[in-house]
Structure formats: structure tokens, C-alpha cells
Design an enzyme around this catalytic site. Structure first.
Site, PDB file in Angstrom:
ATOM      1  N   SER A  74       0.860  -1.182   0.000  1.00  0.00           N
ATOM      2  CA  SER A  74       0.000   0.000   0.000  1.00  0.00           C
ATOM      3  C   SER A  74       0.892   1.225   0.000  1.00  0.00           C
ATOM      4  O   SER A  74       2.053   1.167   0.425  1.00  0.00           O
ATOM      5  CB  SER A  74      -0.887   0.001   1.259  1.00  0.00           C
ATOM      6  OG  SER A  74      -1.504   1.259   1.448  1.00  0.00           O
ATOM      7  N   TYR A 117      -1.812   0.295  10.746  1.00  0.00           N
ATOM      8  CA  TYR A 117      -1.806  -0.177   9.354  1.00  0.00           C
ATOM      9  C   TYR A 117      -0.533   0.253   8.646  1.00  0.00           C
ATOM     10  O   TYR A 117       0.086  -0.544   7.932  1.00  0.00           O
ATOM     11  CB  TYR A 117      -3.034   0.373   8.634  1.00  0.00           C
ATOM     12  CG  TYR A 117      -3.193  -0.117   7.214  1.00  0.00           C
ATOM     13  CD1 TYR A 117      -3.361  -1.468   6.941  1.00  0.00           C
ATOM     14  CD2 TYR A 117      -3.182   0.780   6.147  1.00  0.00           C
ATOM     15  CE1 TYR A 117      -3.511  -1.923   5.637  1.00  0.00           C
ATOM     16  CE2 TYR A 117      -3.335   0.336   4.838  1.00  0.00           C
ATOM     17  CZ  TYR A 117      -3.501  -1.022   4.585  1.00  0.00           C
ATOM     18  OH  TYR A 117      -3.654  -1.453   3.293  1.00  0.00           O
TER      19      TYR A 117
END
Length: 285
Positions: A167, A180
Site C-alpha cells: 500500500s 496499518y
């Protein structure tokens, strides 16, 4: 979710495989015997979103796809819809589950470590340890378990491809994303380390780092089922990425000639210049 349009497949110079993909009856919990000469791709987290779209796309490219995830009912439906996809129940946080999948495979040419997710958006000071643990276990240790289990088969293939679905959160941090971002930074670091350690082996190590992707579950899971908060993530954004957009990029990287390695490919919607810079339009504009 429909397969990519044939014109898109043409633009990615799809590889022609030696045999058509074989199919096994849906319902078996093992990958079974591979059709001789057919390249096999394993996609984790394949029951929805980017994983499902990638399984569909690689099957369209001619791969025998092992679609692996926990939700077997979704996998069975996917396999019934798409020839060349075989469902396998898998929990990447369970070593025994990973080992069973690896033992059932005769070959593995492509591994797409897609299983992952974000849980919560609290600041670090209010972070929930169980959320952070879960994110690390799924995103990082899940990728480690799968890579350790299937790396020997990737090397044996003579032209293996290992794809890490990370990501942009693994490259740039943002407020509320501490857990995250930490997990995705770790996954990015693991990818870079693998590429160094495997230099000289016949395995390409690819990192695909998407920005804003609108899928049915990512934001909903992050906000623990709060659909209103989840919808606001994409509110007013003209054209966030779709799961098919990311699957298209993965297929491009996987189907390059064997001497071409896409080290890292960052893909964002045009409306997102950075994590903190997103163009939004007012309703009705």
C-alpha cells in the site's frame, strides 16, 4: 466482478500458456494435481476485492489459479463462475492451514500475497493492541508464512514471481493509520529484503502499492461495519481505483518477460496526489 476487457488484456501483452487451465470440482479443500505444463498462480485473500479480481484476471491470462481464503462459500461461487479457478480454504494466520496448502500443490509459478486489511483508525495514543496485532499477523506474518511455504516451489519453477500487495501506507504514514502503516512498512521492508536475498535465483519479487481503492469491504472492515463512516472515505472522489484496476497492474507485472522485474509499482487514482491530498467534488457538481 467481471474479468478485464479483452482489449485490456491485449495491452498487458498476456503470456500464452501451453495448456488450457484444468478445473477441479468446487468443494475440494486441496489444490489437487496441476495440469501438466500449465503455470499455477496462488492468490491469497481471493474471496473478495483485489484478491478476487486478481484471481479472475490471472485465470483470463491462462493461469491455473488457486484462489485461497477463509470464506469458502465465496470461493466456491468464484470457481463456479470462472474456469481455471480452484478454491482452497486458507487462513494465513494459521501455520497448519498454510502448510496444508503448500503440501497440496505440485507446482507454484506465481504467488500473490494479497491477504491483509486495516482495523481501526484511532491515533497511536488510543490504539488497540488487538487491532495492531491482527494487522501485523495478517499483513506481515501472513505474507511471511506463505512466502516461506511456497518459495521452494517458486524457485523450482525456473521463473517464479512473488507479488506483495502492499500500500502507499507502506511508503508514507498518515494520522490515524499508525497500526496499518506500521504493518505495511514492515511488508514493504520484507519485500525489499527478499529481492536482495533472492538475487541470482529465478524469482522476481514485485511490490504493488495501491493508493485509494474502493472495494466492498476495506473501509467497512476498518470502521467495524459502520457503513456511513466507510462511505465518507470515498465521498466526492471522482474515480477512485477499483479492484479491477489493481488486478490489471498485477497482471502486467506478472506477465513481463522473465528478465524484467517490476520492483515497485505505485498506483493511485488521478484524484489522489498523495495520502493527504485528495480532490473531491461537491454533490451534484
Amino acid at each position: 466482478m467481471a474479468p478485464a476487457h479483452p482489449e485490456q488484456r491485449g495491452r498487458t501483452m498476456a503470456v500464452t500458456m501451453t495448456n488450457p487451465p484444468g478445473t477441479d470440482p468446487a468443494g475440494t479443500d486441496v489444490a489437487g494435481t496441476d495440469v501438466a505444463g500449465t503455470r499455477t498462480a496462488v492468490v491469497t485473500g481471493a474471496s473478495s476485492g483485489i484478491g478476487e479480481a486478481t484471481a479472475r484476471r490471472l485465470a483470463a491470462e491462462g493461469y491455473q489459479v488457486v484462489a485461497a481464503a477463509r470464506r469458502r462459500d465465496r470461493l466456491d461461487k468464484l470457481a463456479a463462475d470462472v474456469p481455471g479457478i480452484r478454491p482452497v480454504t486458507l487462513d494465513v494466520t494459521d501455520q497448519a492451514s498454510v502448510d496444508a496448502l503448500a503440501a497440496s500443490l505440485e507446482r507454484c509459478d506465481v504467488l500473490v500475497n494479497n491477504a491483509g486489511g486495516a482495523f481501526g483508525l484511532e491515533p497511536v495514543a488510543g490504539g488497540r493492541v488487538d487491532d495492531w496485532q491482527r494487522m501485523y499477523d495478517v499483513n506481515v506474518l501472513g505474507s511471511l508464512r506463505m512466502t516461506r511455504a511456497l518459495l521452494p516451489k517458486l524457485i523450482e519453477s525456473g521463473d517464479g514471481v512473488l507479488v506483495m500487495l502492499t500500500s502507499t501506507a507502506g511508503l508514507v504514514s498518515y494520522e490515524g493509520g499508525g497500526g496499518y502503516c506500521a504493518a505495511k512498512h514492515a511488508q514493504t521492508s520484507m519485500t525489499e529484503t527478499l529481492r536482495l536475498e533472492l538475487c541470482g535465483d529465478p524469482v522476481r519479487v514485485v511490490e504493488i502499492a495501491p493508493g485509494m481503492v474502493m472495494t466492498e469491504e476495506f473501509a467497512l472492515t476498518r470502521f467495524r461495519g459502520d457503513s456511513e463512516r466507510a462511505a465518507k472515505v470515498y465521498e466526492g472522489v471522482p474515480g477512485p481505483l477499483s479492484a479491477d484496476d489493481v488486478a490489471d497492474v498485477i497482471a502486467f507485472a506478472v506477465t513481463r518477460p522473465s528478465h524484467v522485474n517490476i520492483d515497485r509499482l505505485v498506483v493511485r487514482p488521478r484524484a489522489q496526489a498523495a495520502q493527504h491530498k485528495v480532490h473531491r467534488v461537491a454533490p451534484g457538481v
